[in-house]
Write a protein that holds these residues in place. Sequence first.
Motif, PDB file in Angstrom:
ATOM      1  N   VAL A  82       0.797  -1.133   0.102  1.00 61.81           N
ATOM      2  CA  VAL A  82      -0.055  -0.034  -0.156  1.00 61.81           C
ATOM      3  C   VAL A  82       1.071   1.438   0.027  1.00 61.81           C
ATOM      4  O   VAL A  82       0.797   2.529  -0.884  1.00 61.81           O
ATOM      5  CB  VAL A  82      -0.951   0.033   1.450  1.00 61.81           C
ATOM      6  CG1 VAL A  82      -1.821   1.348   1.387  1.00 61.81           C
ATOM      7  CG2 VAL A  82      -2.215  -0.861   0.689  1.00 61.81           C
ATOM      8  N   TRP A  83       2.384   1.416   0.492  1.00 60.39           N
ATOM      9  CA  TRP A  83       2.724   2.296   1.594  1.00 60.39           C
ATOM     10  C   TRP A  83       3.603   2.591  -0.409  1.00 60.39           C
ATOM     11  O   TRP A  83       3.467   3.948  -0.815  1.00 60.39           O
ATOM     12  CB  TRP A  83       3.796   1.909   1.277  1.00 60.39           C
ATOM     13  CG  TRP A  83       5.072   3.037   1.777  1.00 60.39           C
ATOM     14  CD1 TRP A  83       5.307   4.318   2.477  1.00 60.39           C
ATOM     15  CD2 TRP A  83       6.484   3.068   0.148  1.00 60.39           C
ATOM     16  NE1 TRP A  83       6.268   5.075   2.011  1.00 60.39           N
ATOM     17  CE2 TRP A  83       6.782   3.975   0.570  1.00 60.39           C
ATOM     18  CE3 TRP A  83       7.313   2.221   0.223  1.00 60.39           C
ATOM     19  CZ2 TRP A  83       8.173   4.381   0.605  1.00 60.39           C
ATOM     20  CZ3 TRP A  83       8.172   2.260  -0.155  1.00 60.39           C
ATOM     21  CH2 TRP A  83       8.730   3.652  -0.442  1.00 60.39           C
ATOM     22  N   ALA A  84       4.321   1.983  -1.764  1.00 63.70           N
ATOM     23  CA  ALA A  84       4.367   1.657  -2.725  1.00 63.70           C
ATOM     24  C   ALA A  84       3.796   2.505  -3.957  1.00 63.70           C
ATOM     25  O   ALA A  84       4.124   3.064  -3.936  1.00 63.70           O
ATOM     26  CB  ALA A  84       5.041   0.516  -3.306  1.00 63.70           C
ATOM     27  N   ALA A  85       2.485   1.900  -3.624  1.00 63.07           N
ATOM     28  CA  ALA A  85       1.285   2.473  -4.584  1.00 63.07           C
ATOM     29  C   ALA A  85       1.209   3.380  -3.788  1.00 63.07           C
ATOM     30  O   ALA A  85       1.050   4.769  -5.496  1.00 63.07           O
ATOM     31  CB  ALA A  85      -0.002   1.363  -4.288  1.00 63.07           C
ATOM     32  N   THR A  86       0.815   4.226  -2.622  1.00 62.19           N
ATOM     33  CA  THR A  86       0.908   5.720  -2.863  1.00 62.19           C
ATOM     34  C   THR A  86       1.602   6.512  -2.799  1.00 62.19           C
ATOM     35  O   THR A  86       1.628   7.648  -3.353  1.00 62.19           O
ATOM     36  CB  THR A  86       0.702   5.578  -1.554  1.00 62.19           C
ATOM     37  OG1 THR A  86      -0.751   4.390  -1.214  1.00 62.19           O
ATOM     38  CG2 THR A  86       0.120   6.711  -0.727  1.00 62.19           C
ATOM     39  N   ALA A  87       2.792   5.951  -2.341  1.00 66.23           N
ATOM     40  CA  ALA A  87       4.144   6.525  -3.222  1.00 66.23           C
ATOM     41  C   ALA A  87       4.198   7.148  -4.703  1.00 66.23           C
ATOM     42  O   ALA A  87       3.984   8.115  -5.946  1.00 66.23           O
ATOM     43  CB  ALA A  87       5.442   5.687  -2.740  1.00 66.23           C
ATOM     44  N   LEU A  88       3.837   5.895  -5.106  1.00 65.99           N
ATOM     45  CA  LEU A  88       3.498   5.893  -6.928  1.00 65.99           C
ATOM     46  C   LEU A  88       2.687   7.096  -7.785  1.00 65.99           C
ATOM     47  O   LEU A  88       2.934   7.587  -7.848  1.00 65.99           O
ATOM     48  CB  LEU A  88       3.298   4.756  -7.994  1.00 65.99           C
ATOM     49  CG  LEU A  88       3.581   4.371  -9.032  1.00 65.99           C
ATOM     50  CD1 LEU A  88       5.237   5.033  -9.300  1.00 65.99           C
ATOM     51  CD2 LEU A  88       3.189   2.894  -9.921  1.00 65.99           C
ATOM     52  N   VAL A  89       1.654   7.095  -7.045  1.00 65.58           N
ATOM     53  CA  VAL A  89      -0.152   7.186  -7.374  1.00 65.58           C
ATOM     54  C   VAL A  89       0.289   8.768  -7.050  1.00 65.58           C
ATOM     55  O   VAL A  89      -0.483  10.147  -7.825  1.00 65.58           O
ATOM     56  CB  VAL A  89      -0.882   6.996  -6.142  1.00 65.58           C
ATOM     57  CG1 VAL A  89      -1.658   8.394  -7.000  1.00 65.58           C
ATOM     58  CG2 VAL A  89      -1.701   5.505  -7.018  1.00 65.58           C
TER      59      VAL A  89
END
Length: 130
Positions: A82-89
Amino acid sequence: MTMALAGLGVGMNFAVTPGLVVASVPAHETGSAMSFNQVVKYIGYSAGSALSAMILQAATSSGQEIPPGSGYRTAGLTGCAVWAATALVGYVLIRTGMRGGSLRMPDTRPATAGAGADSEGLVPGAGAQR
């Protein structure tokens, strides 16, 4: 060790974020931006806590009192995903927003006679954007 790193990360987040928010919004919007930041942060904390609890509950077999190690691993890896997806977005949103120019709002303050506060450095960062 893990708790020390988590505490350091949360502490740094709470220390650095206000400066980033204040530098990114007009002076008259600072209070609203900081409030919005806190609301979004606490919504994330609540959702993360609920998601972790749900994953741990699903990993706990009937009759067991505590979840197995695999449940904690799954919860941790889900949090990392979730952290990685949030950082990417966030990165994509910032990059696409900057293509059209600066993300700063135009300065709508009335002009002052003579040397203004911007040129004297009384408003941090205000003169650098012109």
